[in-house]
Design a protein around this motif. Structure first.
Motif, PDB file in Angstrom:
ATOM      1  N   TYR A   1       2.987 -19.199 -31.589  1.00 29.33           N
ATOM      2  CA  TYR A   1       1.551 -19.132 -31.878  1.00 29.33           C
ATOM      3  C   TYR A   1       1.216 -19.788 -33.216  1.00 29.33           C
ATOM      4  O   TYR A   1       0.106 -20.279 -33.414  1.00 29.33           O
ATOM      5  CB  TYR A   1       1.087 -17.673 -31.872  1.00 29.33           C
ATOM      6  CG  TYR A   1      -0.406 -17.491 -32.101  1.00 29.33           C
ATOM      7  CD1 TYR A   1      -1.323 -17.995 -31.190  1.00 29.33           C
ATOM      8  CD2 TYR A   1      -0.883 -16.815 -33.220  1.00 29.33           C
ATOM      9  CE1 TYR A   1      -2.687 -17.831 -31.387  1.00 29.33           C
ATOM     10  CE2 TYR A   1      -2.246 -16.643 -33.425  1.00 29.33           C
ATOM     11  CZ  TYR A   1      -3.147 -17.152 -32.508  1.00 29.33           C
ATOM     12  OH  TYR A   1      -4.498 -16.993 -32.705  1.00 29.33           O
ATOM     13  N   LEU A   2       2.172 -19.805 -34.133  1.00 25.93           N
ATOM     14  CA  LEU A   2       1.925 -20.393 -35.448  1.00 25.93           C
ATOM     15  C   LEU A   2       1.609 -21.883 -35.365  1.00 25.93           C
ATOM     16  O   LEU A   2       0.996 -22.439 -36.281  1.00 25.93           O
ATOM     17  CB  LEU A   2       3.122 -20.162 -36.367  1.00 25.93           C
ATOM     18  CG  LEU A   2       3.427 -18.700 -36.705  1.00 25.93           C
ATOM     19  CD1 LEU A   2       4.658 -18.615 -37.598  1.00 25.93           C
ATOM     20  CD2 LEU A   2       2.233 -18.033 -37.374  1.00 25.93           C
ATOM     21  N   ALA A   3       2.003 -22.524 -34.289  1.00 23.35           N
ATOM     22  CA  ALA A   3       1.645 -23.931 -34.111  1.00 23.35           C
ATOM     23  C   ALA A   3       0.148 -24.087 -33.850  1.00 23.35           C
ATOM     24  O   ALA A   3      -0.435 -25.136 -34.144  1.00 23.35           O
ATOM     25  CB  ALA A   3       2.442 -24.535 -32.959  1.00 23.35           C
ATOM     26  N   ARG A   4      -0.469 -23.037 -33.323  1.00 21.08           N
ATOM     27  CA  ARG A   4      -1.910 -23.063 -33.062  1.00 21.08           C
ATOM     28  C   ARG A   4      -2.700 -22.463 -34.214  1.00 21.08           C
ATOM     29  O   ARG A   4      -3.819 -22.902 -34.490  1.00 21.08           O
ATOM     30  CB  ARG A   4      -2.224 -22.282 -31.781  1.00 21.08           C
ATOM     31  CG  ARG A   4      -1.632 -22.862 -30.519  1.00 21.08           C
ATOM     32  CD  ARG A   4      -2.009 -22.016 -29.309  1.00 21.08           C
ATOM     33  NE  ARG A   4      -3.458 -21.968 -29.116  1.00 21.08           N
ATOM     34  CZ  ARG A   4      -4.051 -21.118 -28.280  1.00 21.08           C
ATOM     35  NH1 ARG A   4      -3.332 -20.248 -27.590  1.00 21.08           N
ATOM     36  NH2 ARG A   4      -5.368 -21.141 -28.149  1.00 21.08           N
ATOM     37  N   GLN A   5      -2.145 -21.429 -34.848  1.00 21.74           N
ATOM     38  CA  GLN A   5      -2.840 -20.734 -35.938  1.00 21.74           C
ATOM     39  C   GLN A   5      -1.807 -20.439 -37.024  1.00 21.74           C
ATOM     40  O   GLN A   5      -1.100 -19.437 -36.961  1.00 21.74           O
ATOM     41  CB  GLN A   5      -3.473 -19.437 -35.421  1.00 21.74           C
ATOM     42  CG  GLN A   5      -4.846 -19.101 -35.985  1.00 21.74           C
ATOM     43  CD  GLN A   5      -4.884 -18.956 -37.516  1.00 21.74           C
ATOM     44  OE1 GLN A   5      -3.878 -18.898 -38.202  1.00 21.74           O
ATOM     45  NE2 GLN A   5      -6.085 -18.887 -38.053  1.00 21.74           N
TER      46      GLN A   5
END
Length: 211
Positions: A46-50
């Motif tokens: 998810y860190l790639a998105r946020q």
């Protein structure tokens, strides 16, 4: 759009996905939510998105956006009901969008943090009073800028969605009540059917987890 499946009751209506839901409701645009547990870290991918592990993150087709200001700007570019297309009204709305995020919200949130999480600290009253002094100055300037207008840029826009939800950070206090123009402004926004639908949808997602 990502959101939480549960937050404590005091945070209902404060989590920032409400801003995006509201904008989408204003333009009758359907959306889906991908729900995460606020009590647990999000998946590593998810860190790639946020990058800051927050919600919301927004995806449409091959476009990924994080930060509510950026998401609202993206939606506003697609529909004049959210953002005027040309001239001074457009730039006034954009100026107030950024003002809500940069010149108002950072001076309101500390009061909420002190009140909800640091009430038992010896240093809190003095720190809160200092924060309150700055907060009141900012709210006075906002009141002056409204100057009898219904909405910040003349017509309703993403600036108002952002500012009204920012003011909600103080809903546990009587601070906004010191400024009748802001009380009326906030009420106008919250009376809009799109706001009511957005809030109901956010609360409904929390209710699913409780069930």
């Amino acid at each position: 759009m990502t959101a939480f499946e549960w937050v404590p009751a005091f945070a209902h209506g404060l989590v920032r996905d409400l801003r995006v839901r509201w904008a989408l409701e204003e333009i009758d645009e359907p959306y889906d939510t991908e729900l995460f547990n606020a009590r647990n870290p999000r998946p590593e991918e998810y860190l790639a998105r946020q990058p800051f592990d927050q919600v919301p993150a927004f995806r449409e087709g091959d476009i990924d956006i994080f930060e509510t200001g950026a998401i609202l700007l993206y939606l506003g570019e697609q529909d004049e009901r959210l953002l005027p297309k040309d001239g001074q009204p457009r730039w006034t709305a954009l100026s107030w969008l950024f003002a809500a995020l940069n010149s108002i919200e950072p001076f309101l949130v500390p009061i909420t943090i002190y009140d909800l999480f640091h009430q038992d600290k010896a240093w809190m009253p003095e720190a809160r009073e200092a924060a309150l002094t700055i907060c009141r100055k900012r709210l006075s300037r906002l009141t002056d800028a409204l100057d009898g207008k219904d909405w910040l840029a003349g017509q309703f826009s993403i600036a108002d969605i952002t500012m009204i939800t920012v003011l909600n950070n103080l809903r546990h206090t009587e601070i906004v009540a010191e400024y009748p123009a802001l009380v009326a402004y906030k009420a106008r926004g919250e009376e809009r059917p799109a706001y009511k639908r957005a809030l109901e949808a956010q609360i409904a997602d929390y209710a699913q987890e409780a069930a």
